[in-house]
Design an enzyme around this catalytic site. Structure first.
Site, PDB file in Angstrom:
ATOM      1  N   THR A 200     -32.556 -51.789 -51.404  1.00 22.14           N
ATOM      2  CA  THR A 200     -33.404 -52.516 -52.965  1.00 22.14           C
ATOM      3  C   THR A 200     -32.546 -53.551 -52.852  1.00 22.14           C
ATOM      4  O   THR A 200     -31.261 -53.955 -51.947  1.00 22.14           O
ATOM      5  CB  THR A 200     -32.870 -51.578 -53.495  1.00 22.14           C
ATOM      6  OG1 THR A 200     -32.829 -52.107 -54.829  1.00 22.14           O
ATOM      7  CG2 THR A 200     -31.652 -50.614 -52.919  1.00 22.14           C
ATOM      8  N   ARG A 201     -33.004 -54.565 -53.690  1.00 23.77           N
ATOM      9  CA  ARG A 201     -32.207 -55.703 -54.163  1.00 23.77           C
ATOM     10  C   ARG A 201     -31.739 -55.213 -55.336  1.00 23.77           C
ATOM     11  O   ARG A 201     -31.929 -56.065 -56.639  1.00 23.77           O
ATOM     12  CB  ARG A 201     -33.072 -56.702 -53.478  1.00 23.77           C
ATOM     13  CG  ARG A 201     -34.760 -56.824 -53.877  1.00 23.77           C
ATOM     14  CD  ARG A 201     -35.407 -58.604 -52.947  1.00 23.77           C
ATOM     15  NE  ARG A 201     -35.234 -58.953 -54.708  1.00 23.77           N
ATOM     16  CZ  ARG A 201     -36.163 -58.845 -55.189  1.00 23.77           C
ATOM     17  NH1 ARG A 201     -37.221 -58.119 -54.912  1.00 23.77           N
ATOM     18  NH2 ARG A 201     -36.397 -59.906 -56.647  1.00 23.77           N
ATOM     19  N   HIS A 205     -32.427 -46.952 -60.713  1.00 24.36           N
ATOM     20  CA  HIS A 205     -32.422 -46.074 -61.872  1.00 24.36           C
ATOM     21  C   HIS A 205     -33.037 -44.921 -61.571  1.00 24.36           C
ATOM     22  O   HIS A 205     -33.417 -44.279 -60.443  1.00 24.36           O
ATOM     23  CB  HIS A 205     -33.942 -47.138 -62.823  1.00 24.36           C
ATOM     24  CG  HIS A 205     -33.079 -48.427 -63.378  1.00 24.36           C
ATOM     25  ND1 HIS A 205     -32.166 -48.627 -64.418  1.00 24.36           N
ATOM     26  CD2 HIS A 205     -33.524 -49.634 -62.859  1.00 24.36           C
ATOM     27  CE1 HIS A 205     -31.320 -50.142 -63.963  1.00 24.36           C
ATOM     28  NE2 HIS A 205     -32.889 -50.730 -63.660  1.00 24.36           N
ATOM     29  N   HIS A 208     -35.811 -44.347 -58.990  1.00 24.14           N
ATOM     30  CA  HIS A 208     -35.619 -45.367 -57.514  1.00 24.14           C
ATOM     31  C   HIS A 208     -34.803 -43.528 -57.406  1.00 24.14           C
ATOM     32  O   HIS A 208     -34.620 -42.976 -55.831  1.00 24.14           O
ATOM     33  CB  HIS A 208     -34.776 -45.679 -57.325  1.00 24.14           C
ATOM     34  CG  HIS A 208     -35.159 -47.224 -58.379  1.00 24.14           C
ATOM     35  ND1 HIS A 208     -35.067 -47.760 -59.449  1.00 24.14           N
ATOM     36  CD2 HIS A 208     -36.543 -47.768 -57.832  1.00 24.14           C
ATOM     37  CE1 HIS A 208     -35.461 -49.203 -60.119  1.00 24.14           C
ATOM     38  NE2 HIS A 208     -36.513 -49.416 -58.895  1.00 24.14           N
ATOM     39  N   ARG A 294     -44.231 -50.104 -52.954  1.00 22.91           N
ATOM     40  CA  ARG A 294     -45.707 -51.344 -53.601  1.00 22.91           C
ATOM     41  C   ARG A 294     -44.777 -52.769 -53.209  1.00 22.91           C
ATOM     42  O   ARG A 294     -43.669 -52.762 -53.250  1.00 22.91           O
ATOM     43  CB  ARG A 294     -45.657 -50.534 -55.037  1.00 22.91           C
ATOM     44  CG  ARG A 294     -46.604 -51.104 -55.570  1.00 22.91           C
ATOM     45  CD  ARG A 294     -46.879 -50.957 -56.878  1.00 22.91           C
ATOM     46  NE  ARG A 294     -48.237 -51.638 -57.341  1.00 22.91           N
ATOM     47  CZ  ARG A 294     -48.130 -53.324 -57.857  1.00 22.91           C
ATOM     48  NH1 ARG A 294     -47.386 -53.515 -57.969  1.00 22.91           N
ATOM     49  NH2 ARG A 294     -49.420 -53.364 -58.101  1.00 22.91           N
ATOM     50  N   ASP A 295     -45.501 -52.864 -53.385  1.00 18.61           N
ATOM     51  CA  ASP A 295     -44.865 -54.841 -52.651  1.00 18.61           C
ATOM     52  C   ASP A 295     -43.982 -55.144 -52.392  1.00 18.61           C
ATOM     53  O   ASP A 295     -42.832 -55.846 -52.906  1.00 18.61           O
ATOM     54  CB  ASP A 295     -44.783 -55.241 -54.413  1.00 18.61           C
ATOM     55  CG  ASP A 295     -45.311 -57.429 -53.919  1.00 18.61           C
ATOM     56  OD1 ASP A 295     -45.851 -57.367 -53.347  1.00 18.61           O
ATOM     57  OD2 ASP A 295     -44.629 -57.450 -54.986  1.00 18.61           O
ATOM     58  N   HIS A 296     -43.793 -54.345 -51.228  1.00 18.93           N
ATOM     59  CA  HIS A 296     -41.982 -54.826 -50.497  1.00 18.93           C
ATOM     60  C   HIS A 296     -41.218 -56.565 -50.821  1.00 18.93           C
ATOM     61  O   HIS A 296     -42.614 -56.814 -49.877  1.00 18.93           O
ATOM     62  CB  HIS A 296     -42.335 -53.624 -49.213  1.00 18.93           C
ATOM     63  CG  HIS A 296     -40.905 -53.635 -48.835  1.00 18.93           C
ATOM     64  ND1 HIS A 296     -39.762 -52.849 -48.411  1.00 18.93           N
ATOM     65  CD2 HIS A 296     -40.070 -54.693 -47.810  1.00 18.93           C
ATOM     66  CE1 HIS A 296     -39.527 -52.411 -48.062  1.00 18.93           C
ATOM     67  NE2 HIS A 296     -38.808 -53.417 -47.574  1.00 18.93           N
ATOM     68  N   MET A 334     -43.823 -45.380 -58.651  1.00 20.36           N
ATOM     69  CA  MET A 334     -43.282 -44.178 -59.749  1.00 20.36           C
ATOM     70  C   MET A 334     -43.414 -44.333 -60.945  1.00 20.36           C
ATOM     71  O   MET A 334     -42.884 -45.347 -61.174  1.00 20.36           O
ATOM     72  CB  MET A 334     -41.899 -43.705 -59.324  1.00 20.36           C
ATOM     73  CG  MET A 334     -41.830 -42.890 -57.707  1.00 20.36           C
ATOM     74  SD  MET A 334     -41.850 -41.581 -58.163  1.00 20.36           S
ATOM     75  CE  MET A 334     -41.469 -40.242 -57.411  1.00 20.36           C
ATOM     76  N   ARG A 438     -21.061 -90.543 -63.716  1.00 19.52           N
ATOM     77  CA  ARG A 438     -21.021 -90.977 -62.705  1.00 19.52           C
ATOM     78  C   ARG A 438     -19.439 -91.791 -62.776  1.00 19.52           C
ATOM     79  O   ARG A 438     -18.762 -92.597 -61.414  1.00 19.52           O
ATOM     80  CB  ARG A 438     -21.935 -92.267 -62.856  1.00 19.52           C
ATOM     81  CG  ARG A 438     -23.823 -92.065 -62.079  1.00 19.52           C
ATOM     82  CD  ARG A 438     -24.278 -93.175 -62.101  1.00 19.52           C
ATOM     83  NE  ARG A 438     -25.767 -91.963 -61.226  1.00 19.52           N
ATOM     84  CZ  ARG A 438     -25.739 -91.860 -60.327  1.00 19.52           C
ATOM     85  NH1 ARG A 438     -24.540 -92.586 -59.480  1.00 19.52           N
ATOM     86  NH2 ARG A 438     -26.543 -91.320 -59.664  1.00 19.52           N
ATOM     87  N   ILE A 478     -30.450 -88.380 -65.426  1.00 18.71           N
ATOM     88  CA  ILE A 478     -32.246 -89.059 -65.204  1.00 18.71           C
ATOM     89  C   ILE A 478     -32.507 -88.192 -64.433  1.00 18.71           C
ATOM     90  O   ILE A 478     -32.920 -87.290 -64.886  1.00 18.71           O
ATOM     91  CB  ILE A 478     -32.204 -90.303 -64.332  1.00 18.71           C
ATOM     92  CG1 ILE A 478     -31.666 -90.829 -65.039  1.00 18.71           C
ATOM     93  CG2 ILE A 478     -33.184 -90.416 -64.570  1.00 18.71           C
ATOM     94  CD1 ILE A 478     -31.532 -92.422 -64.663  1.00 18.71           C
TER      95      ILE A 478
HETATM   96  S1  PPS Z   1     -29.354 -89.435 -61.638  1.00 18.22           S
HETATM   97  O1  PPS Z   1     -30.255 -90.180 -60.693  1.00 18.22           O
HETATM   98  O2  PPS Z   1     -29.559 -88.433 -62.239  1.00 18.22           O
HETATM   99  O3  PPS Z   1     -28.445 -89.553 -60.602  1.00 18.22           O
HETATM  100  O4  PPS Z   1     -28.896 -90.978 -62.240  1.00 18.22           O
HETATM  101  P1  PPS Z   1     -27.832 -91.377 -63.484  1.00 18.22           P
HETATM  102  O5  PPS Z   1     -26.631 -90.517 -62.974  1.00 18.22           O
HETATM  103  O6  PPS Z   1     -27.998 -90.490 -64.765  1.00 18.22           O
HETATM  104  O7  PPS Z   1     -27.553 -92.563 -63.574  1.00 18.22           O
HETATM  105  C1  PPS Z   1     -26.902 -92.974 -65.127  1.00 18.22           C
HETATM  106  C2  PPS Z   1     -27.115 -93.935 -65.220  1.00 18.22           C
HETATM  107  O8  PPS Z   1     -27.151 -95.438 -64.416  1.00 18.22           O
HETATM  108  C3  PPS Z   1     -27.168 -96.288 -64.907  1.00 18.22           C
HETATM  109  N1  PPS Z   1     -28.642 -97.260 -63.171  1.00 18.22           N
HETATM  110  C4  PPS Z   1     -29.186 -96.289 -62.815  1.00 18.22           C
HETATM  111  N2  PPS Z   1     -30.948 -95.594 -63.572  1.00 18.22           N
HETATM  112  C5  PPS Z   1     -30.904 -95.590 -62.549  1.00 18.22           C
HETATM  113  N3  PPS Z   1     -31.194 -96.228 -61.347  1.00 18.22           N
HETATM  114  C6  PPS Z   1     -30.777 -97.081 -61.365  1.00 18.22           C
HETATM  115  N4  PPS Z   1     -30.889 -97.866 -59.834  1.00 18.22           N
HETATM  116  C7  PPS Z   1     -29.977 -97.316 -61.443  1.00 18.22           C
HETATM  117  N5  PPS Z   1     -28.739 -98.247 -61.512  1.00 18.22           N
HETATM  118  C8  PPS Z   1     -28.008 -97.892 -62.758  1.00 18.22           C
HETATM  119  C9  PPS Z   1     -28.987 -95.814 -65.719  1.00 18.22           C
HETATM  120  O9  PPS Z   1     -28.441 -96.776 -67.011  1.00 18.22           O
HETATM  121  C10 PPS Z   1     -28.326 -94.526 -65.919  1.00 18.22           C
HETATM  122  O10 PPS Z   1     -27.988 -94.259 -67.101  1.00 18.22           O
HETATM  123  P2  PPS Z   1     -29.633 -93.203 -68.361  1.00 18.22           P
HETATM  124  O11 PPS Z   1     -28.573 -93.135 -69.699  1.00 18.22           O
HETATM  125  O12 PPS Z   1     -30.221 -92.856 -67.792  1.00 18.22           O
HETATM  126  O13 PPS Z   1     -29.708 -95.244 -69.053  1.00 18.22           O
END
Ligand code: PPS
Length: 573
Positions: A200-201, A205, A208, A294-296, A334, A438, A478
């Site tokens: 089991t995972r 109850h 079982h 069922r569905d192991h 069951m 960052r 992003i």
């Molecule tokens: S990621 O892909 O999720 O790791 O990017 P992220 O750390 O959110 O990126 C932070 C901001 O870096 C600026 N920036 C770039 N973004 C995308 N591509 C490239 N090459 C790049 N170089 C710098 C960008 O302004 C991101 O900020 P936001 O707030 O998204 O505008």
């Protein structure tokens, strides 16, 4: 009582079925200091433990290319022995290029100890898509085994025979850990001839307990409750909580009729192949019978559709039963028959009788909403253990994870959301904005796929710690890649809520805003690999909320998110 036992086959392996040779250990340890060494992943530690302790008998190490190909193709090692799952050691290209076939390497636990030495016989680059198709019968990434193979597995495999130094250490539930040799000895000492193993995972109850009691009656054997505590499926209940539930149900069996033992297996969720594998492993631990329900070990896709037919696993095990040396005890689902006040298998239910059942998803909903869990479903001690670990959502931590193009409005909405959550004041709030992260956490990283993935998994790690400790994390990177976002979801949702908010502001609008002037630079070719211009953005299909800031003010967007959080029970209504 009917008895139905075969004499238990003892492994014909040296050292009682395992790969640990005590007298050699000291010499191996000395040798290992000078060998190239590989730090094992969590999955590899699980595999290594079961290789070393004999649970994967007759394997003598990680598979070489011929065995791997043969297992994928025909569920057999190249010498014809039945074995349905590839047991391979995946490594990075960098590590693979630093060693050669014929080398000896040290395999290390993540804490640093050398656990084994491997004599490398094969180094090759597998076709992981073909492997997924062969082993899982699909390449759909909703399948957790496929996802893990394609996104969490290194690109090169190495194989070779192992010499064990020590087993991975376990600091938890030591009284419930046994090697195959220890369990076999225990059965012998207790005079248990027939042993039915139950895999089991999930928590156990009433259904079982009823099912396993029936299996004991049908076979005349004793019961081995053998839950997997290595790696199971994402979203499963953590094993600490589950073990408390297993310990609580022991008293509902006749005294001395059951052993609970934890299996540090890394499941692949491969359905029929997995069932066959589980049976072989249980045979190695000394069981004479194995329950296949069922569905192991069968996962479902995002729409809740199972990947395998409900009784496909039973059919495959039955086909190989003679050769396996362990008997299958097949079971239908069951269900609780309300009119009769008892559990029955589905095929026994009298026509027209009212059936009650609660799915795992439904149970999680009841827990989440703090609702009553009916007496017929489980035992008070089990419910209490689950409640303690899974408080209702209003008491859980959560992460709001924004994703979207640069200048889509993620940071602005995240800021507004943060202040509003602070105003509500139920939990501490932390904002992990793209730029802030960052600066403080990922200052050395650039924008290659590798660096972006590393950045996002770092954010995911911090957010998962905040969520685990009951706080609110707001992340606003992003996060352009779907697989990485899914990985983060997996990391966080085991501890609390994960709400993905896709800020779907169209590229034209983002570019027009161009808050930092970076789109203009990217268009002029001054920045290379800019998301949305010459670097990909994969729009999510699994977002809890989609927001277009071209149509909503930051205030309105934050309100939408707060509404969602109230509706889902994370915030007071
Ligand atoms: S990621 O892909 O999720 O790791 O990017 P992220 O750390 O959110 O990126 C932070 C901001 O870096 C600026 N920036 C770039 N973004 C995308 N591509 C490239 N090459 C790049 N170089 C710098 C960008 O302004 C991101 O900020 P936001 O707030 O998204 O505008």
């Amino acid at each position: 009582m009917q008895t139905d036992h075969q004499p238990r086959e003892e492994p014909a392996f040296p050292h009682g079925g395992h790969l640990l040779d005590k007298p050699k250990t000291k010499k191996l340890k000395q040798e290992a200091v000078y060998l190239p060494s590989w730090d094992l992943t969590q999955r590899q530690v699980c595999d290594l433990e079961l290789l070393l302790n004999g649970a994967f008998f007759p394997l003598e190490g990680f598979m070489g290319k011929a065995d791997y190909a043969s297992v994928c193709e025909r569920l057999r090692l190249s010498n014809g022995t039945l074995w349905p799952i590839p047991i391979t050691l995946d490594v990075t290209e960098g590590f693979a290029s630093s060693i050669s076939e014929g080398d000896r390497i040290a395999l290390r636990h993540p804490e640093g100890m050398v656990l084994a030495v491997m004599a490398v016989t094969d180094i090759w680059k597998p076709d992981r898509l073909a492997e997924a198709e062969a082993v899982f019968g699909t390449t759909n990434e909703d399948h957790p085994g496929v996802f893990s193979l394609l996104h969490q597995t290194n690109p090169v495999y190495i194989g070779g025979r192992l010499e064990g130094i020590e087993l991975p250490p376990h600091h938890t539930f030591k009284h419930l850990r046994h090697t195959p040799a220890q369990l076999r000895a225990k059965f012998q000492e207790l005079g248990w001839e027939g042993v039915v193993a139950f895999q089991t995972r999930n928590p156990m109850h009433r259904a079982h307990v009823e099912l396993t009691k029936r299996a004991m009656e049908e076979t005349g054997g004793n019961l081995l409750i053998h839950p997997v505590v290595g790696r199971t499926s994402p979203g499963d209940i953590d094993y600490f909580t589950r073990v408390r539930c297993y310990e609580a149900v022991l008293k509902y069996y006749p005294q001395g009729s059951v052993i609970l033992s934890l299996l540090p297996l890394a499941m692949r969720m491969a359905g029929p192949r997995e069932a066959l594998w589980h049976a072989i492993i249980r045979k190695n631990y000394g069981a004479t019978h194995f329950i296949v329900g069922r569905d192991h070990a069968g996962p479902k896709d995002r729409n809740g559709n199972p990947f395998y037919e409900p009784y496909e696993a039973q059919e495959l095990v039955e086909k190989h039963e003679k050769e396996l040396g362990i008997k299958m005890v097949p079971f239908q689902e069951m269900v609780y028959v309300a009119d009769l006040g008892k559990y029955m298998t589905r095929d026994e239910v009298p026509e027209g009788a009212k059936i009650l059942s609660i799915s795992g998803t439904e149970l999680r909903r009841l827990l989440r909403e703090g609702k009553r869990i009916p007496e017929w479903y489980s035992y008070p001690e089990v419910i209490e253990a689950l409640r303690r670990e899974y408080p209702p959502r209003r008491q859980q931590g959560f992460t709001v994870f924004f994703t979207g193009l640069p200048s889509s409005g993620k940071s602005t909405v995240a800021q507004v959301l943060m202040t509003k959550l602070m105003e509500i004041g139920t939990r501490p709030v932390t904002l992990l904005d793209g730029d802030i992260v960052r600066k403080h956490l990922s200052s050395e990283l650039g924008f290659s796929k590798r660096d972006r993935d590393l950045n996002i998994t770092r954010i995911g790690f911090v957010a998962s710690e905040i969520t685990k400790n009951g706080g609110i994390a707001i992340c606003a990177p992003i996060a352009p890649y779907d697989a990485t976002r899914r990985q983060v979801r997996e990391m966080i949702s085991q501890y609390g809520g994960f709400i993905l908010v896709y800020v779907a502001t169209p590229l034209e609008v983002c570019e027009k805003r161009d808050r930092k002037g970076l789109y203009a630079k990217a268009r002029a070719g001054l920045i290379k690999g800019f998301t949305g211009i010459d670097d990909p953005y994969e729009p999510p299909e699994d977002a809890e909320l989609v927001i277009d800031t071209a149509e909503l003010s930051p205030e309105e967007a934050a309100e939408r998110i707060l509404d969602y959080l109230r509706r889902e029970g994370y915030l007071p209504g």
